[in-house]
Design an enzyme around this catalytic site. Structure first.
Site, PDB file in Angstrom:
ATOM      1  CB  THR A 121       3.957   4.936   9.761  1.00 44.68           C
ATOM      2  OG1 THR A 121       2.599   4.070   9.507  1.00 44.68           O
ATOM      3  CG2 THR A 121       3.905   5.859  10.489  1.00 44.68           C
ATOM      4  CG  HIS A 175      -1.474  11.918  -1.558  1.00 42.24           C
ATOM      5  ND1 HIS A 175      -0.726  12.777  -2.501  1.00 42.24           N
ATOM      6  CD2 HIS A 175      -1.137  10.693  -0.763  1.00 42.24           C
ATOM      7  CE1 HIS A 175      -0.108  11.553  -2.708  1.00 42.24           C
ATOM      8  NE2 HIS A 175       0.179  10.617  -1.439  1.00 42.24           N
TER       9      HIS A 175
HETATM   10  C1  LIG Z   1       6.899   4.894  -0.435  1.00 46.09           C
HETATM   11  C2  LIG Z   1       4.936   5.407   0.093  1.00 46.09           C
HETATM   12  C3  LIG Z   1       5.255   6.169  -0.204  1.00 46.09           C
HETATM   13  C4  LIG Z   1       3.933   6.588   0.923  1.00 46.09           C
HETATM   14  N1  LIG Z   1       4.054   8.107   0.318  1.00 46.09           N
HETATM   15  C5  LIG Z   1       2.338   8.501   0.739  1.00 46.09           C
HETATM   16  C6  LIG Z   1       1.780   9.515   0.704  1.00 46.09           C
HETATM   17  O1  LIG Z   1       2.535  10.609   0.258  1.00 46.09           O
HETATM   18  N2  LIG Z   1       0.587  10.059   1.323  1.00 46.09           N
HETATM   19  C7  LIG Z   1      -0.335   9.152   2.208  1.00 46.09           C
HETATM   20  O2  LIG Z   1      -1.139   9.013   2.614  1.00 46.09           O
HETATM   21  N3  LIG Z   1       0.299   8.047   2.109  1.00 46.09           N
HETATM   22  C8  LIG Z   1       1.374   7.835   1.537  1.00 46.09           C
HETATM   23  N4  LIG Z   1       2.056   6.116   1.573  1.00 46.09           N
HETATM   24  C9  LIG Z   1       1.465   4.803   2.218  1.00 46.09           C
HETATM   25  C10 LIG Z   1       1.578   5.373   4.205  1.00 46.09           C
HETATM   26  O3  LIG Z   1       2.714   5.590   4.200  1.00 46.09           O
HETATM   27  C11 LIG Z   1       1.135   3.907   4.957  1.00 46.09           C
HETATM   28  O4  LIG Z   1      -0.125   3.279   4.189  1.00 46.09           O
HETATM   29  C12 LIG Z   1       1.120   3.735   6.206  1.00 46.09           C
HETATM   30  O5  LIG Z   1       1.780   4.590   6.923  1.00 46.09           O
HETATM   31  C13 LIG Z   1       0.736   2.436   6.293  1.00 46.09           C
HETATM   32  O6  LIG Z   1       0.596   2.437   7.799  1.00 46.09           O
HETATM   33  P1  LIG Z   1       0.302   1.431   9.121  1.00 46.09           P
HETATM   34  O7  LIG Z   1       0.182   1.288   9.893  1.00 46.09           O
HETATM   35  O8  LIG Z   1      -0.751   0.477   7.671  1.00 46.09           O
HETATM   36  O9  LIG Z   1       2.036   0.916   8.119  1.00 46.09           O
HETATM   37  P2  LIG Z   1       3.124   0.085   9.094  1.00 46.09           P
HETATM   38  O10 LIG Z   1       3.536   1.766   9.681  1.00 46.09           O
HETATM   39  O11 LIG Z   1       4.073  -0.857   9.405  1.00 46.09           O
HETATM   40  O12 LIG Z   1       2.885  -0.610  10.359  1.00 46.09           O
HETATM   41  C14 LIG Z   1       2.729  -1.344  10.833  1.00 46.09           C
HETATM   42  C15 LIG Z   1       3.685  -1.707  12.263  1.00 46.09           C
HETATM   43  O13 LIG Z   1       3.237  -3.902  12.216  1.00 46.09           O
HETATM   44  C16 LIG Z   1       4.016  -3.675  12.503  1.00 46.09           C
HETATM   45  N5  LIG Z   1       4.304  -5.442  12.786  1.00 46.09           N
HETATM   46  C17 LIG Z   1       3.744  -6.131  11.780  1.00 46.09           C
HETATM   47  N6  LIG Z   1       4.297  -7.075  11.952  1.00 46.09           N
HETATM   48  C18 LIG Z   1       3.767  -7.835  12.706  1.00 46.09           C
HETATM   49  C19 LIG Z   1       2.861  -8.528  14.595  1.00 46.09           C
HETATM   50  N7  LIG Z   1       2.995 -10.246  13.745  1.00 46.09           N
HETATM   51  N8  LIG Z   1       3.712  -8.108  15.209  1.00 46.09           N
HETATM   52  C20 LIG Z   1       3.175  -7.033  16.593  1.00 46.09           C
HETATM   53  N9  LIG Z   1       3.713  -6.270  14.838  1.00 46.09           N
HETATM   54  C21 LIG Z   1       3.861  -6.085  13.967  1.00 46.09           C
HETATM   55  C22 LIG Z   1       4.922  -3.004  12.189  1.00 46.09           C
HETATM   56  O14 LIG Z   1       6.437  -3.347  13.045  1.00 46.09           O
HETATM   57  C23 LIG Z   1       4.943  -1.726  12.159  1.00 46.09           C
HETATM   58  O15 LIG Z   1       5.202  -1.063  13.553  1.00 46.09           O
HETATM   59  C24 LIG Z   1       3.318   5.861   1.399  1.00 46.09           C
HETATM   60  C25 LIG Z   1       3.586   4.722   1.273  1.00 46.09           C
HETATM   61  C26 LIG Z   1       5.459   4.383   1.120  1.00 46.09           C
HETATM   62  C27 LIG Z   1       5.798   2.992   1.377  1.00 46.09           C
END
Ligand SMILES: Cc1cc2nc3c(=O)[nH]c(=O)nc-3n(C[C@H](O)[C@H](O)[C@H](O)COP(=O)(O)OP(=O)(O)OC[C@H]3O[C@@H](n4cnc5c(N)ncnc54)[C@H](O)[C@@H]3O)c2cc1C
Ligand SMILES: Cc1cc2nc3c(=O)[nH]c(=O)nc-3n(C[C@H](O)[C@H](O)[C@H](O)COP(=O)(O)OP(=O)(O)OC[C@H]3O[C@@H](n4cnc5c(N)ncnc54)[C@H](O)[C@@H]3O)c2cc1C
Ligand code: SF4
Lengths: 377, 476, 117
Positions: free
Chosen positions: B41, B49
């Site tokens: 994130t 998008h």
């Molecule tokens: C390069 C790139 C470009 C992107 N561009 C876009 C875009 O333009 N538009 C769009 O819609 N999406 C985009 N995305 C996708 C989007 O960023 C992700 O889908 C989204 O941020 C995912 O959020 P999340 O909360 O699942 O993951 P994360 O933000 O990775 O959060 C996961 C959290 O879990 C925590 N965690 C992990 N393991 C443990 C554990 N064992 N115990 C406690 N906590 C833990 C981590 O520390 C982290 O804080 C992009 C992604 C990337 C990498």
């Protein structure tokens, strides 16, 4: 008050202005005293957030809040900022322990905070060299300095007394190709570069360090210039000025590191005095317009400040310039249109050291261009 | 005993917490880092998008479109900036024009309305975006494309959830989960918690969490994207510019950010977990070489930063959104368009998978609004001075590049506490400007130390790393 | 024997050629002022340096006060002198030029404040 000088606690200031070898804070305090004696009004903790073409500006501080004032004249002396890890290509993670040398300098010299214990320095700018000595004196181990160019970008005296004195190696034509460590910096890899500045495979060396300081160049602070319509020079990064240090916006002047980056504070003071005097004359209505003579960097010269000279009788002009490479045994020629006006012999010229040549104002009044050039003998 | 434990505080976990906080349930978010949203994130393209390009019929296609339609309302309620700038997918060759035609068809199949996607000639496209390269021959306009402020969205969602009763614990890495009579026992950061239900939103580590309870059924491989960020005083584009998509996904974009910077990237390469955030010469060169295909003037000298982030890509290629055993919801492979889809996924998971277990009705006192923070630069001088009269700290600018005031640093005391120096760059944008913290980091350090009532030496930069190594002159 | 030397006395950094003849006489060229000659002679016999560092200060706007040695310090003594300043603690206000540490390590060298705080 005093700007960057307050964190430059080393000596080497004021040799020209005071014929004494002062530290940065001492040099600053002399001028602060002068200012106080003259009874000038000042504001500290106050940041200018806006500047407009009509010379109104807005500043803010915790006591007065936001205040709008209009100056009859305004002088820009905002200094410069350091190129950051983001502006150069630093590959790898973004761990703690990577910062500019000037940031580490303020941490160390103002409040006694040591940002690391095993240090490597990228870039041989003066701040980096001086920090190599300071960190060593305060108990850190400095493992080396890498410089991309085949020559140092800092003053020769600083190589001698900041590196050689402490046996800190200087790696010329080297750069950091990777930083390793995700929370805190763990190590860096440097490599030698070829003439195209590309790393040469097989020349890599690894250093285990917790800190990488960057001293890779300074850029005039031009935060306020765009709004006010002030034109900037592509090479200096600061405003374009004439020999009165006036920008293209009437009544707005510029001097010091905010105009072009200096290595000698004495020349900053001289510029400031000249800009101040011009501003005073502007307020008195004494400045008249005139045709412009342009100044041009010729062979071997990166830039010349001031960028224009007014076609009118005035004080002699000090031309400040930098060369683009290391030169030995050369002549510096000053041309008035295509006629040679003045020629000076120089044993050594290096990009790290700003050069200055004084020219009598009446000698160039009939010219339309003045060109400064390096001639290799 | 909690009703629901959410693992991970990225945008997905955050918006699940908020959605759940609409109900009378006890909710706990566990985060391994010393700050929220420091993983995917934090480092992404920030694009909301339109939903034009995921494979028709996939979960990505479904939740992308639904999520896009929720963003405006959500951004308003949480006071997160949203740049409704639209997007353009451009073609630079006859082959690419064909790809564009295919994409046009797909947008329709994915359910975009007629006014949500249009084919434009070069001339028409240039009106929307003057800085297109000379090779651009045709473009598809996507007016519902927008840009958000990703970690602010996550922080705002969490803050709102906390104000509505949820709890958050940072520095709590989940290390083990077992089943118990009433649900689950969760070991995290040395503490033990119990919960009736678990939402696994651990991003790149979601497969790892899943395996604490289930046999392996999916794998996550980080797919790294590298970027440049340019100075916000020199915007490069006014709309999101996508190249025609290729084998490697959406390709290298030029994206205007909510604070005026432009993002150039990302690349797309599978990497090891420990290389997720590393920039490389190859990657950044790829950005440099590709961006000029679509954009005419790219001022490379205005770059202030480069960074890398990694998409948690699942082997199956689609999102995994499943209650894989009773009370345990697995969210795996939430890669792009995960940011866009997050609010829609949260709504679905909460309403369809979690709430039925508890059979509760929404709370009557849920407050969807997260209070707007004072934004000095949006105010007139008189309005600003009113604030300064109340709180002199508003008159003290700490970061001059981004005009962050000392009062803005109150994020230290907000429900989602910012405690680390690295975080000031994200939460308050101090140090996010052209000097990258050179001027303000000493002051930020001192403010953090004062406000957190800890010694400067103990101020963290990132998890398990500190800003300072020692004090001089033998001082303690 | 001709030695190349950079004068470190001031930022002009003159590049000097220093020639020592059999009788031990020193001839210097390339210097812009006389201090260059003095420097060259010293550098060959007993090299000295200006030392600037900080000491702890209480109740000041910062927590360190910049100081310098009142005379040049023999190179070999530099690190020890700086270390010895660990014991110094001053309280604001302090005037620029006042002595904050006297006769450090019995060297006869004093350290003076280089700013008022
Ligand atoms: C390069 C790139 C470009 C992107 N561009 C876009 C875009 O333009 N538009 C769009 O819609 N999406 C985009 N995305 C996708 C989007 O960023 C992700 O889908 C989204 O941020 C995912 O959020 P999340 O909360 O699942 O993951 P994360 O933000 O990775 O959060 C996961 C959290 O879990 C925590 N965690 C992990 N393991 C443990 C554990 N064992 N115990 C406690 N906590 C833990 C981590 O520390 C982290 O804080 C992009 C992604 C990337 C990498
Ligand atoms: C590490 C280092 C070592 C040096 N060593 C030597 C040496 O040995 N000998 C020597 O002669 N010279 C040396 N110099 C050069 C010399 O000290 C500087 O060039 C000179 O001090 C610059 O002065 P200045 O007034 O232009 O800029 P600065 O000192 O940078 O002052 C600029 C001031 O403007 C303020 N400002 C900026 N923006 C705003 C705004 N928007 N509103 C309000 N205020 C603003 C800043 O806070 C600052 O106080 C050194 C420089 C450095 C950095
Ligand atoms: S010889 Fe004189 S002018 Fe030259 S560097 Fe030494 S002190 Fe400065």
């Amino acid at each position: 008050m005093g700007g960057i000088l307050q964190q430059c606690i080393h000596s080497g200031f004021g040799v020209e202005m005071f014929k004494e070898d002062l530290t940065g804070p001492e040099y600053a305090e002399r001028y602060i005293e002068k200012m106080q004696l003259a009874g000038l009004e000042f504001r500290t903790n106050s940041l200018v957030t806006e500047l407009h073409e009509d010379r109104t500006l807005v500043y803010t501080n915790p006591i007065e809040g936001y205040v709008e004032v209009q100056g009859k004249a305004v002088i820009l002396t905002m200094g410069c900022f350091e190129r950051t890890p983001g502006q150069i290509n630093l590959y790898g993670d973004r761990p703690a322990g990577i910062m500019t040398a000037g940031t580490a300098q303020s941490f160390l010299n103002k409040d006694g905070f040591l940002v690391g214990k095993r240090v490597f320095i990228l870039g041989s700018g003066d701040i980096g060299l001086i920090m190599a000595r300071r960190m060593t004196l305060e108990g850190a181990e400095v493992l080396g300095v890498a410089e991309l160019n085949p020559y140092s970008s800092g003053l020769a005296r600083n190589i001698v007394q900041c590196l050689d004195d402490f046996d800190i190696p200087l790696y010329l034509s080297h750069t950091v190709i990777q930083v390793i460590g995700s929370s805190r910096l763990e190590s860096i890899i440097i490599a030698e570069v070829d003439e195209q500045k590309q790393p040469i495979p097989g020349t890599e060396k690894t250093f285990e360090v917790d800190t990488l300081l960057l001293s890779v160049g300074l850029i005039p602070d031009r935060h306020l210039t765009a709004q006010a319509g002030i034109k900037l020079h592509p090479r200096t990064g600061g405003p374009i000025v004439n020999n009165r240090y006036e920008t293209n916006v009437p009544g707005i002047f510029a001097a010091g590191n905010g105009l072009h980056v200096h290595d000698l504070v004495d020349w900053v003071s001289l510029e400031g005095e000249r800009a101040g005097e011009s501003a005073a004359r502007y307020v008195q209505g004494e400045l008249t317009d005139a045709e412009l003579i342009s100044t041009e960097p010729g062979n071997g010269i990166i830039y010349v400040v001031p960028h224009y000279v007014l076609k009118q009788v005035d004080e002699d002009v000090r031309f400040y310039f930098r060369v683009d490479n290391v030169y030995k045994n050369v002549k510096v020629n000053i041309y008035k249109d295509d006629e040679l006006l003045k020629s000076l012999k120089k044993n050594v010229m290096v990009p790290a050291e700003m050069e200055m040549i004084k020219v009598a104002n009446q000698d160039i009044l009939d010219a339309s261009r003045v060109r400064i050039e390096v001639e290799v003998l | 005993m909690y009703d629901v434990i959410i693992i991970g505080s990225g945008v997905v976990g955050a918006l699940h917490a908020r959605e759940l906080s609409k109900y009378p349930l006890s909710i706990l978010v566990l985060e391994k880092n010393n700050d929220v949203s420091m993983e995917a994130t934090l480092a992404n393209s920030a694009v909301v998008h339109s939903g034009h390009d995921p494979k028709p019929g996939s979960l990505k296609a479904k939740f992308n479109l639904l999520g896009n339609r929720m963003y405006r309302q959500l951004s308003k309620e949480l006071h997160v900036p949203l740049l409704e700038c639209g997007g353009l997918v451009v073609a630079t060759s006859p082959e690419e024009e064909q790809v564009l035609d295919g994409l046009f068809e797909r947008a329709g199949v994915n359910g975009l309305l007629e006014n949500e996607y249009q084919m434009l000639t070069r001339e028409e496209a240039l009106i929307l975006e003057p800085n297109l390269s000379d090779q651009v021959s045709k473009a598809m306009s996507l007016p519902t494309t927008a840009v958000t402020f990703p970690w602010e969205m996550a922080i705002a969602g969490l803050e709102n959830a906390i104000n509505n009763g949820a709890q958050l614990l940072m520095n709590h890495e989940v290390t083990d989960i077992t089943r118990s009579e009433h649900g689950f026992v969760v070991h995290a950061g040395g503490d033990v918690f119990e919960a009736k239900a678990i939402i696994n939103s651990a991003g790149a580590y979601s497969a790892h969490i899943s395996e604490m309870l289930h046999p392996k059924f999916f794998t996550i491989t980080p797919r790294r994207g590298e970027y440049f960020v340019t100075d916000n005083r020199f915007p490069i584009v006014q709309t999101v510019v996508y190249p025609a998509p290729g084998k490697k996904g959406k390709g290298i974009l030029a994206t205007p950010m909510v604070h005026g910077n432009t993002l150039l990237g990302p690349t797309s390469n599978f990497v090891d977990f420990d290389a997720q955030h590393q920039t490389t010469p190859e990657g950044l060169n790829e950005v440099r070489n590709n961006i000029t295909k679509t954009i005419k003037h790219v001022p490379f000298d205005k770059i202030i930063r480069s960074f890398a982030g990694s998409r948690p890509t699942a082997d199956a290629g689609d999102f995994i959104i499943e209650e894989t055993s009773p009370g345990f919801v697995n969210l795996g492979g939430i890669e792009s368009p995960g940011l866009t889809a997050a609010p829609a996924i949260a709504k679905y998971v909460v309403e369809e998978l979690v709430i039925p277990r508890f059979s509760v009705l929404p709370k009557s006192d849920f407050d969807p609004i997260r209070k707007k923070r004072v934004k000095m630069h949006e105010l007139t001088i008189n309005e600003r001075n009113e604030h300064i009269k109340d709180n002199a700290k508003y008159g003290h600018i700490v970061c001059r590049c981004e005009t962050v005031t000392e009062a803005d640093l109150d994020a230290i005391h907000r429900p989602v506490r910012a405690r680390s120096h690295g975080r000031d760059q994200t939460a308050y944008r101090a140090g996010a400007g052209r000097c990258q913290g050179a001027f303000c980091s000493l002051e930020v350090l001192k403010i953090l130390s004062r406000e957190l009532n800890i010694d400067p030496i103990d101020v963290e930069y990132k998890p398990r790393s500190f800003v300072l190594a020692a004090k001089t002159k033998g001082a303690q | 024997m001709i030695k190349e030397m950079v004068c470190v006395v001031c930022p002009v950094s003159c590049r000097m050629k220093v020639d020592v003849n059999a009788a031990g006489d020193i001839f210097v060229s390339g210097n812009k002022c006389k201090r260059g000659v003095v420097y060259a002679e010293k550098e060959l016999t007993n090299p000295t340096r200006n030392v600037s560092t900080t000491v702890r200060i209480e109740q000041g706007v910062h927590s360190r006060l910049p100081v310098k040695s009142d005379v040049e310090v023999p190179k070999a003594l530099v690190l020890d002198l700086v270390k010895a300043l660990d014991n110094v603690l001053v309280t604001a206000p302090i005037k620029m030029g006042s002595v904050v540490a006297e006769n450090v390590l019995d060297s006869g060298i004093n350290f003076i404040a280089t700013r008022s705080m």
